[in-house]
Design an enzyme around this catalytic site. Structure first.
Site, PDB file in Angstrom:
ATOM      1  N   HIS A 254      34.897  36.990  32.208  1.00 46.76           N
ATOM      2  CA  HIS A 254      34.047  36.024  31.508  1.00 46.76           C
ATOM      3  C   HIS A 254      33.331  36.573  30.296  1.00 46.76           C
ATOM      4  O   HIS A 254      32.616  35.828  29.619  1.00 46.76           O
ATOM      5  CB  HIS A 254      32.973  35.472  32.447  1.00 46.76           C
ATOM      6  CG  HIS A 254      33.490  34.425  33.372  1.00 46.76           C
ATOM      7  ND1 HIS A 254      33.528  33.096  33.028  1.00 46.76           N
ATOM      8  CD2 HIS A 254      34.021  34.520  34.604  1.00 46.76           C
ATOM      9  CE1 HIS A 254      34.045  32.411  34.030  1.00 46.76           C
ATOM     10  NE2 HIS A 254      34.360  33.247  34.997  1.00 46.76           N
TER      11      HIS A 254
ATOM     12  N   LYS B 297      21.052  26.551  25.567  1.00 47.22           N
ATOM     13  CA  LYS B 297      21.881  27.548  26.238  1.00 47.22           C
ATOM     14  C   LYS B 297      20.957  28.690  26.637  1.00 47.22           C
ATOM     15  O   LYS B 297      19.799  28.707  26.223  1.00 47.22           O
ATOM     16  CB  LYS B 297      22.981  28.057  25.298  1.00 47.22           C
ATOM     17  CG  LYS B 297      22.463  28.414  23.888  1.00 47.22           C
ATOM     18  CD  LYS B 297      23.590  28.869  22.969  1.00 47.22           C
ATOM     19  CE  LYS B 297      24.437  27.762  22.427  1.00 47.22           C
ATOM     20  NZ  LYS B 297      25.809  27.800  22.886  1.00 47.22           N
ATOM     21  N   ARG B 298      21.428  29.645  27.429  1.00 44.28           N
ATOM     22  CA  ARG B 298      20.587  30.798  27.722  1.00 44.28           C
ATOM     23  C   ARG B 298      20.169  31.493  26.432  1.00 44.28           C
ATOM     24  O   ARG B 298      20.876  31.463  25.431  1.00 44.28           O
ATOM     25  CB  ARG B 298      21.338  31.776  28.642  1.00 44.28           C
ATOM     26  CG  ARG B 298      21.391  31.335  30.081  1.00 44.28           C
ATOM     27  CD  ARG B 298      19.998  31.186  30.693  1.00 44.28           C
ATOM     28  NE  ARG B 298      19.380  32.475  30.900  1.00 44.28           N
ATOM     29  CZ  ARG B 298      19.318  33.116  32.057  1.00 44.28           C
ATOM     30  NH1 ARG B 298      19.813  32.557  33.140  1.00 44.28           N
ATOM     31  NH2 ARG B 298      18.750  34.299  32.153  1.00 44.28           N
TER      32      ARG B 298
ATOM     33  N   LYS C 226      23.763  34.957  21.012  1.00 45.74           N
ATOM     34  CA  LYS C 226      23.854  33.516  20.778  1.00 45.74           C
ATOM     35  C   LYS C 226      23.071  33.092  19.530  1.00 45.74           C
ATOM     36  O   LYS C 226      23.194  31.979  19.052  1.00 45.74           O
ATOM     37  CB  LYS C 226      23.369  32.745  22.011  1.00 45.74           C
ATOM     38  CG  LYS C 226      24.319  32.874  23.223  1.00 45.74           C
ATOM     39  CD  LYS C 226      23.745  32.158  24.439  1.00 45.74           C
ATOM     40  CE  LYS C 226      24.589  32.289  25.694  1.00 45.74           C
ATOM     41  NZ  LYS C 226      25.723  31.344  25.738  1.00 45.74           N
TER      42      LYS C 226
ATOM     43  N   THR D  59      30.754  26.379  26.938  1.00 42.67           N
ATOM     44  CA  THR D  59      31.136  25.073  27.487  1.00 42.67           C
ATOM     45  C   THR D  59      30.145  24.015  27.009  1.00 42.67           C
ATOM     46  O   THR D  59      30.473  22.833  26.972  1.00 42.67           O
ATOM     47  CB  THR D  59      31.156  25.083  29.027  1.00 42.67           C
ATOM     48  OG1 THR D  59      29.935  25.661  29.501  1.00 42.67           O
ATOM     49  CG2 THR D  59      32.339  25.863  29.554  1.00 42.67           C
TER      50      THR D  59
ATOM     51  N   LYS E 216      30.514  19.815  25.874  1.00 49.40           N
ATOM     52  CA  LYS E 216      29.687  18.681  26.323  1.00 49.40           C
ATOM     53  C   LYS E 216      29.141  17.924  25.124  1.00 49.40           C
ATOM     54  O   LYS E 216      29.122  16.692  25.104  1.00 49.40           O
ATOM     55  CB  LYS E 216      28.534  19.178  27.203  1.00 49.40           C
ATOM     56  CG  LYS E 216      28.966  19.940  28.451  1.00 49.40           C
ATOM     57  CD  LYS E 216      27.760  20.638  29.108  1.00 49.40           C
ATOM     58  CE  LYS E 216      28.191  21.754  30.030  1.00 49.40           C
ATOM     59  NZ  LYS E 216      27.078  22.674  30.359  1.00 49.40           N
TER      60      LYS E 216
HETATM   61  C1  LIG Z   1      26.790  23.962  30.015  1.00 48.13           C
HETATM   62  C2  LIG Z   1      25.563  24.667  30.415  1.00 48.13           C
HETATM   63  C3  LIG Z   1      25.371  26.012  30.045  1.00 48.13           C
HETATM   64  C4  LIG Z   1      26.353  26.766  29.185  1.00 48.13           C
HETATM   65  O1  LIG Z   1      26.023  26.562  27.807  1.00 48.13           O
HETATM   66  P1  LIG Z   1      26.685  27.444  26.666  1.00 48.13           P
HETATM   67  O2  LIG Z   1      26.221  26.768  25.414  1.00 48.13           O
HETATM   68  O3  LIG Z   1      28.167  27.327  26.833  1.00 48.13           O
HETATM   69  O4  LIG Z   1      26.182  28.823  26.804  1.00 48.13           O
HETATM   70  C5  LIG Z   1      24.200  26.636  30.433  1.00 48.13           C
HETATM   71  N1  LIG Z   1      23.260  25.993  31.161  1.00 48.13           N
HETATM   72  C6  LIG Z   1      23.415  24.696  31.520  1.00 48.13           C
HETATM   73  C7  LIG Z   1      22.330  24.028  32.311  1.00 48.13           C
HETATM   74  C8  LIG Z   1      24.565  23.998  31.174  1.00 48.13           C
HETATM   75  O5  LIG Z   1      24.703  22.723  31.560  1.00 48.13           O
END
Ligand SMILES: *Cc1c(COP(=O)(O)O)cnc(C)c1O
Length: 808
Positions: free
Chosen positions: A356, A544-545, A550, A652, A656
């Protein structure tokens, strides 16, 4: 589940009284939630049993997804949708005086994961069930999920997430299926005649793993798969505890406490290696319990373990469950009497692995002495795997001799779990095309040279049921109105929208729906932060985190530049924009917490200032999690995917946003590249260095942050103001300043700044032309189908697991 709305009301009222022993007029929202969840569970349980029986009857091959994280989110709304009773329940509750949307907020949220990796595991479970595939989860039932985040005076403060305190309606405890897991102690071999030997292990500690099963409900197909989460308990019953501790109550409690710690909390960091013994204990705990429960039920059906790989697949999600490889070897050799060669063949045929991340700090390498002390028998098996592997390599690939330290499983007194994963499985995959390519060419080049066929790509996906159908019903309905509902079963059919991209009625309707979602989010923002935002402004979102790679900092520096322009350049105008952030920082990650503080400082500076706030707002929403995400994506116009190229394995969140009609501003990184390939350059805002350019800087050097700082006066002023006392207290953001200049800007933020600024200007102009904007919105939705995790899971099912769907 219910024939109609009236039947629902009838059963609901009956059940309410028998559950709570009071009249429904006395009900609290939580009582109502419990009753509704109970009714759903009743229905699900029947299908759950029938699914299990069908798998056994049809002798279906089954896959078990081993993961230390499942970031599930709430179940109620999705389960109602899957059971096809959402409408009746909504109307029936309404007549009883309740709003379903209020009740869903009563459900405690299982946040048993950190971010993308854990959410992927949850999306995969959803897709497996929806596709009728025999696939289950195996993990830990953490008593505390990921911490709750509060923002106090701009600082992140962490609170425990005691999600189980009011019980969990979606789990069933199975004490009868408990498994004892041994730790520590010593191991000896007893010779038994003909050169063979028997292994004895006298453990120092035994932990009882008690499974809690959660139903994973397929979408309107009657399939219900299983998520088994393990909880750690003392193996001693009360009498045994009494006699062992002879009334020493303090020691007795300490014993129970030390065992329960194993499943007490989730490590709040998915990127850096945690050298904690407890973490290794967690890993072996759920892997060993999971394997044993799988093999027990397998043997009950009288299959021969020789054929295990034809009946069972086990997937290893990142390196955390890699200890499954030596554990299966141990069971086959020590308990089942297999010889090494045969056991090794079986193990490899069962196991597959997903990598990952390329971040080297995330690679798990356990110190030998810690590992040997905790798992003495497993250690011996890893030593033997390593000995045989090294011998094979030297025999078959003599030119690898110079590289043995890199490919050996044990080197420099550490066990390299990623190497063990590649060697002990039949498949290793990356999670986006670029990520898999970099794995093959860089991190795992030597393994790829030896075993090219073992490597493959499976680009991540998201479940369009939770992230579109359930969370954005108005948009989903409008899409269905245009192209029919076949996309629900076949998400790639969303591409039928392509020819509607320029339809002005559809554009207007989608704009209207987006505005409604933005109005709702604006209310939430005001309620949570007191900040009033304009729903007609561009909602520009980075959730995101929080991590340096990032680059939330790049976004913040750009906002800072807009502040100066608005403040000082009278001729400067911009489309009003609301920048929204949501991000948790790992509690020990100081730099990340400083970035949160900086974003909040900018928010305070900007939102109060009458010169800038008509154009610019900054919002940091606390406690980013699945349920909040479900409200944010439908309300977003711009999706920030701005990681340093080559660092984000897939992402991911990007998918979304796209599915919900936000346009991406992003680097050529992870799945952004595949999003670009789908929508075309005209329909995404790409900026910045390419992955190759970044990798060249990293390999050959040549980057000077100071040169960037000197050459860009606007940027220099911003950076200076982090510490010079003009906007904030003197030295206020020294750590960020140092990360950029003293430590030469590891993530190349200054290098990408100008290109990012230009891409933001393109967005600003395009939003002024609604036809151009909403054409692109529609094209993005139309091309988002391949990013459904249904596509991803079909690829895993066919190419890695070899499992087939059932019909119920
Ligand atoms: C989809 C999702 C992530 C992943 O987000 P990235 O932008 O791909 O790092 C992290 N936390 C939550 C709650 C999510 O729904």
């Amino acid at each position: 589940m219910f024939k109609d709305k009236e039947k629902f009301k009838e059963r609901f009222t009956e059940r309410f009284v028998s559950m709570h022993g009071k009249a429904i007029t006395e009900a609290t929202e939580n009582d109502i939630y419990q009753t509704l969840a109970y009714l759903v569970r009743e229905t699900v349980t029947t299908d759950w049993l029938r699914t299990k029986e069908t798998y056994i009857h049809k002798k279906s091959k089954q896959v078990y997804y081993f993961s230390l994280e499942f970031l599930l989110g709430r179940f109620l709304h999705n389960n109602l949708l899957s059971l096809d009773v959402l409408k009746d329940v909504e109307r029936g509750l309404d007549e009883l005086g309740y709003q379903l949307s209020d009740l869903t907020e009563e459900e405690p949220e299982p946040g048993l994961g950190n971010g993308g990796l854990g959410r992927l595991a949850a999306c995969f479970l959803d897709s497996l069930a929806a596709l009728g595939l025999p696939g289950h989860g195996n993990g830990i039932r953490y008593q505390y999920g990921l911490f709750k985040q509060k923002i106090i005076d701009g600082y992140q403060v962490e609170l425990p997430d005691n999600w189980l305190k009011n019980g969990n309606m979606w789990e069933i405890r199975r004490s009868d299926k408990a498994v004892d897991v041994p730790f520590g102690g010593h191991v000896w071999l007893e010779e038994v005649g003909d050169g063979g030997y028997r292994v004895h292990h006298e453990p120092a500690e035994i932990v009882r793993a008690v499974p809690y099963d959660m139903p994973i409900v397929g979408y309107q197909n009657k399939v219900v798969n299983n998520l088994r989460l393990w909880s750690a308990e003392s193996p001693l019953d009360d009498d045994e505890l009494l006699s062992q501790y002879r009334g020493n109550y303090k020691d007795l409690l300490a014993h129970k406490q030390s065992i329960q710690t194993i499943s007490e909390f989730l490590y709040p960091d998915d990127t850096t290696y945690e050298g904690k013994e407890l973490r290794l204990k967690q890993q072996y705990f759920f892997v060993s319990a999971g394997l044993r429960s799988i093999l027990t039920s397998f043997k009950k059906r009288n299959h021969s373990l020789k054929q295990l790989g034809n009946h069972i697949a086990i997937h290893i999600n990142d390196t955390h469950p890699v200890v499954a490889i030596p554990e299966l070897m141990r069971i086959l050799i020590d308990e089942e009497g297999f010889g090494w060669e045969e056991a090794w063949r079986i193990t490899k045929s069962v196991m597959s692995f997903t990598n990952h991340t390329l971040l080297s700090e995330a690679l798990e390498r356990w110190p030998i002495d810690l590992f040997r002390r905790l798992l003495p028998r497993i250690y011996l098996i890893i030593e033997e795997i390593n000995r045989r592997f090294c011998k094979d390599v030297l025999a078959n690939y003599p030119h690898m001799e110079a590289h043995m330290r890199d490919i050996a499983i044990i080197a420099d007194d550490r066990i390299n779990m990623a190497n063990l994963a590649v060697v002990g499985t039949h498949s290793t995959n990356g999670v986006a095309q670029i990520h898999t390519e970099i794995l093959k060419q860089r991190e795992m080049r030597l393994f790829y040279e030896m075993f090219p066929l073992r490597f493959n790509n499976k680009t991540n996906g998201i479940t369009h049921r939770r992230w579109f159908l359930s969370s954005n019903p108005a948009l989903a309905n409008r899409v269905t109105e245009a192209i029919g509902d076949s996309w629900i079963q076949h998400p790639s059919d969303l591409q039928k929208l392509t020819k509607w991209a320029e339809d002005s009625a559809l554009q207007k309707d989608i704009a209207e729906i987006k505005l409604q979602r933005k109005e709702e989010l604006a209310l939430l923002i005001e309620k949570e932060t007191g900040i009033v935002v304009d729903p007609t402004s561009i909602f520009d979102v980075q959730v995101k985190r929080l991590h340096a790679y990032k680059r939330q900092l790049l976004n913040a520096l750009h906002i800072h530049s807009l502040y100066y322009r608005l403040k000082e350049d009278r001729s400067f105008t911009m489309t009003p924009r609301t920048f929204i952030f949501g991000a948790k920082a790992a509690p020990g990650y100081h730099y990340a917490k400083e970035v949160i503080r900086y974003i909040n400082a900018l928010a305070r500076l900007i939102n109060q200032d009458p010169d800038v706030s008509p154009y610019l707002k900054v919002v940091f929403l606390e406690n980013y999690r699945v349920s909040l995400a479900e409200k944010i994506f439908p309300a977003s116009d711009v999706s920030e995917q701005i990681s340093t190229a080559s660092y984000e394995a897939s992402g991911t969140g990007n998918m979304k946003f796209m599915m919900n009609g936000a346009l991406t501003i992003g680097t050529l990184d992870g799945a952004n590249i595949e999003i670009r390939d789908e929508v075309g350059d005209a329909n995404i805002f790409i900026f910045g260095l390419t992955p190759q350019e970044v990798m060249n800087y990293k390999q050959y050097g040549g980057y000077s942050a100071y040169d960037q700082y000197s050459a860009q006066p606007e940027l220099r002023r911003i950076i200076d103001s982090l510490v010079d006392g003009t906007l904030f207290a003197p030295g206020e953001f020294q750590a960020i300043y140092d990360s950029l200049l003293t430590y030469n800007d590891e993530y190349l933020i200054l290098k990408d700044f100008m290109s990012y600024q230009q891409a933001q200007e393109r967005i600003d102009r395009m939003y002024q032309q609604p036809e151009e904007w909403y054409k692109r919105v529609i094209l993005n939705i139309a091309r988002s189908g391949v990013f459904s995790s249904d596509r991803t899971i079909k690829e895993y099912a066919n190419a890695i697991w070899n499992i087939k769907p059932i019909q119920l």
